[in-house]
Design a protein around this motif. Structure first.
Motif, PDB file in Angstrom:
ATOM      1  N   LEU A 105      47.122 136.668  27.439  1.00 47.15           N
ATOM      2  CA  LEU A 105      48.324 135.859  27.314  1.00 47.15           C
ATOM      3  C   LEU A 105      48.089 134.453  27.842  1.00 47.15           C
ATOM      4  O   LEU A 105      47.323 134.252  28.790  1.00 47.15           O
ATOM      5  CB  LEU A 105      49.490 136.490  28.083  1.00 47.15           C
ATOM      6  N   ARG A 106      48.772 133.504  27.219  1.00 43.77           N
ATOM      7  CA  ARG A 106      48.775 132.130  27.715  1.00 43.77           C
ATOM      8  C   ARG A 106      49.960 131.942  28.647  1.00 43.77           C
ATOM      9  O   ARG A 106      51.088 132.324  28.327  1.00 43.77           O
ATOM     10  CB  ARG A 106      48.862 131.133  26.560  1.00 43.77           C
ATOM     11  N   TYR A 107      49.686 131.344  29.800  1.00 43.18           N
ATOM     12  CA  TYR A 107      50.719 131.014  30.769  1.00 43.18           C
ATOM     13  C   TYR A 107      50.905 129.500  30.829  1.00 43.18           C
ATOM     14  O   TYR A 107      49.922 128.749  30.862  1.00 43.18           O
ATOM     15  CB  TYR A 107      50.341 131.522  32.163  1.00 43.18           C
ATOM     16  N   VAL A 108      52.142 129.066  30.830  1.00 43.43           N
ATOM     17  CA  VAL A 108      52.484 127.657  31.011  1.00 43.43           C
ATOM     18  C   VAL A 108      53.451 127.574  32.186  1.00 43.43           C
ATOM     19  O   VAL A 108      54.467 128.289  32.212  1.00 43.43           O
ATOM     20  CB  VAL A 108      53.126 127.062  29.738  1.00 43.43           C
ATOM     21  N   ASP A 109      53.105 126.753  33.153  1.00 39.64           N
ATOM     22  CA  ASP A 109      53.889 126.667  34.394  1.00 39.64           C
ATOM     23  C   ASP A 109      54.068 128.040  35.030  1.00 39.64           C
ATOM     24  O   ASP A 109      55.129 128.377  35.560  1.00 39.64           O
ATOM     25  CB  ASP A 109      55.251 126.029  34.129  1.00 39.64           C
ATOM     26  N   GLY A 110      53.028 128.858  34.928  1.00 34.58           N
ATOM     27  CA  GLY A 110      53.034 130.165  35.569  1.00 34.58           C
ATOM     28  C   GLY A 110      53.798 131.241  34.837  1.00 34.58           C
ATOM     29  O   GLY A 110      53.923 132.355  35.344  1.00 34.58           O
ATOM     30  N   LYS A 111      54.288 130.963  33.627  1.00 36.28           N
ATOM     31  CA  LYS A 111      55.059 131.952  32.869  1.00 36.28           C
ATOM     32  C   LYS A 111      54.369 132.258  31.539  1.00 36.28           C
ATOM     33  O   LYS A 111      53.905 131.346  30.846  1.00 36.28           O
ATOM     34  CB  LYS A 111      56.473 131.439  32.614  1.00 36.28           C
ATOM     35  N   PRO A 112      54.299 133.545  31.157  1.00 37.33           N
ATOM     36  CA  PRO A 112      53.651 133.899  29.884  1.00 37.33           C
ATOM     37  C   PRO A 112      54.492 133.442  28.695  1.00 37.33           C
ATOM     38  O   PRO A 112      55.722 133.609  28.693  1.00 37.33           O
ATOM     39  CB  PRO A 112      53.572 135.433  29.954  1.00 37.33           C
ATOM     40  N   ILE A 113      53.820 132.875  27.680  1.00 33.87           N
ATOM     41  CA  ILE A 113      54.550 132.377  26.509  1.00 33.87           C
ATOM     42  C   ILE A 113      54.046 132.976  25.198  1.00 33.87           C
ATOM     43  O   ILE A 113      54.679 132.784  24.161  1.00 33.87           O
ATOM     44  CB  ILE A 113      54.488 130.842  26.425  1.00 33.87           C
ATOM     45  N   GLY A 114      52.919 133.699  25.208  1.00 32.69           N
ATOM     46  CA  GLY A 114      52.426 134.293  23.980  1.00 32.69           C
ATOM     47  C   GLY A 114      50.994 134.762  24.115  1.00 32.69           C
ATOM     48  O   GLY A 114      50.307 134.443  25.096  1.00 32.69           O
ATOM     49  N   ALA A 115      50.541 135.525  23.125  1.00 31.36           N
ATOM     50  CA  ALA A 115      49.181 136.069  23.139  1.00 31.36           C
ATOM     51  C   ALA A 115      48.219 135.105  22.462  1.00 31.36           C
ATOM     52  O   ALA A 115      48.544 134.501  21.433  1.00 31.36           O
ATOM     53  CB  ALA A 115      49.154 137.415  22.431  1.00 31.36           C
TER      54      ALA A 115
END
Length: 394
Positions: free
Chosen positions: A176-186
């Motif tokens: 998963l990709r995390y942006v600002d520490g939150k997962p946003i997608g695979a």
């Protein structure tokens, strides 16, 4: 796992038909057999599985009559998983038990007697973790990796078109990709699944793709060129016929997918006097309640024990900078006061002296939904959250 900024993180899972998980299932089947007969039974069962052979070893203390049922129970476990293949069949696998009586030296150190409270079954460190990444308060990469395999299992056992021809052994991996520490997608997904001879890989790919899309949140599917299904080609020979399996070799799959630390011990086949198992459940219970109470977005808890000593030697809390004006040292002391973290205290609070462990042996010990009829996965309850908030506000 770093929890700030932008990054990629990966977790893997394995199905109930993976050789190591077959071994875990049989070990927990043995444990449940003894606890069903005697809630105070002691069990430390290790299982080896390979081509049409199962070997049980370890130490037990419980009703003698249970021994006579274990081979049949192991056979039924293999049948339930779905193995009736040439190289590994519930009907013809040779099953041998080398279980023997528990060490008297360990029993003296662990059992309660007179004014002596029951001590921990071993020394060690145990970790619990919770995060707001999913409703189950589990790390998202592991949660989705587990969910994909559970859905494939369900379709296989139900005879659904999305599972016809698929066999019990399978693995998954989700990045998963995390942006600002939150997962946003695979960003990538890998699924390898055992299948019947002659199935076309393109057919399997489409079956798996449909399942993965059902599991992931909308818009989370990875790019097509990063979607890998049986990347080495045919996967006909699998399970214990393809690779030997041992109890306790999938401890990261069993816990948090690498997103949090893991203690030194595995879970399956161990009765709840063994703090490797019961204290890890207690640590998850505490961490989940901290997050459920809104005190933090992430919480890691470490407990430590010495063999024969009833109280934990330490209780450590780390909120990873996500705490809501909560002092971690005070929180650790408060948790230790609110919950009896002795081996007996944990067992009584979470009602662990019952035959509830077979279902824990695959698809993770944490993040599972308790079944009210079975009263299982009690460590997933959040009944401490309100009490915890009130205590901190005093």
């Amino acid at each position: 796992m770093r929890n700030h900024g932008d990054f990629l993180f990966t977790s893997e899972s394995v199905s109930e038909g993976h050789p190591d998980k077959v071994a875990d299932r049989i070990s927990d089947t043995v444990l449940d057999a003894y606890l069903e007969a005697d809630p105070e039974a002691r069990v430390a069962c290790e299982t080896l599985v390979t081509t049409n052979r199962v070997i049980l070893a370890g130490e037990v203390r419980g009703p003698k009559a249970v021994e006579n049922t274990l081979i049949d129970r192991a056979r039924q476990a293999i049948k339930d998983i779905g193995y009736d293949q040439e190289g590994f069949s519930w009907k013809k696998a040779e099953i041998t038990s080398f279980l023997h009586a528990q060490s008297a030296d360990i029993a003296v150190g662990v059992d309660s007697a007179g004014d002596k409270d029951e001590g921990a079954g071993d020394q060690g460190i145990m970790f619990g973790f919770a995060t707001r990444e999913t409703e189950e308060l589990m790390p998202a990469p592991l949660f989705y990796a587990q969910s994909i395999l559970e859905r494939i299992r369900d379709y296989r056992k139900q005879g659904d078109a999305r599972g016809v021809g698929l066999l019990p052994d399978a693995k998954s991996q989700v990045t998963l990709r995390y942006v600002d520490g939150k997962p946003i997608g695979a960003t990538s997904i890998v699924v390898s699944t055992q299948h019947a001879e002659g199935m076309r890989q393109n057919t399997i790919r489409e079956m798996v793709r449909e399942t993965v899309r059902e599991v992931l949140p909308e818009g989370w599917m990875c790019p097509e060129h990063e979607f890998y299904v049986n990347p080495t080609g045919n996967f006909v020979i699998g399970g214990p016929d393809g690779d030997a399996g041992l109890t306790g070799r999938k401890i990261i799959v069993d816990t948090y997918g690498g997103a949090a630390p893991h203690g030194g011990g595995a879970f399956s086949g161990k009765d709840p006097t063994k703090v490797d198992r019961s204290a890890a459940y207690a640590a998850r219970y505490l961490a989940k309640n901290v997050v459920a109470a809104g005190l933090a977005d992430r919480c890691t808890i470490q407990l430590s024990y010495a063999i024969g000593v009833s109280r934990p030697l330490s209780v450590y809390v780390d909120l990873d900078g996500s705490g809501k004006d909560v002092d971690e040292v005070r929180l650790g002391s408060l948790l230790n006061e609110m919950v009896d973290l002795s081996p007996r205290g944990i067992r009584e609070r979470l009602r662990l002296n019952r035959p509830i462990y077979t279902k824990t042996s695959a698809y993770g010990h944490f993040g599972r939904i308790p079944d009210p009829a079975l009263d299982n996965f009690t460590w997933e309850n959040t009944d401490l959250a309100e009490q915890l908030k009130s205590a901190l506000n005093r």
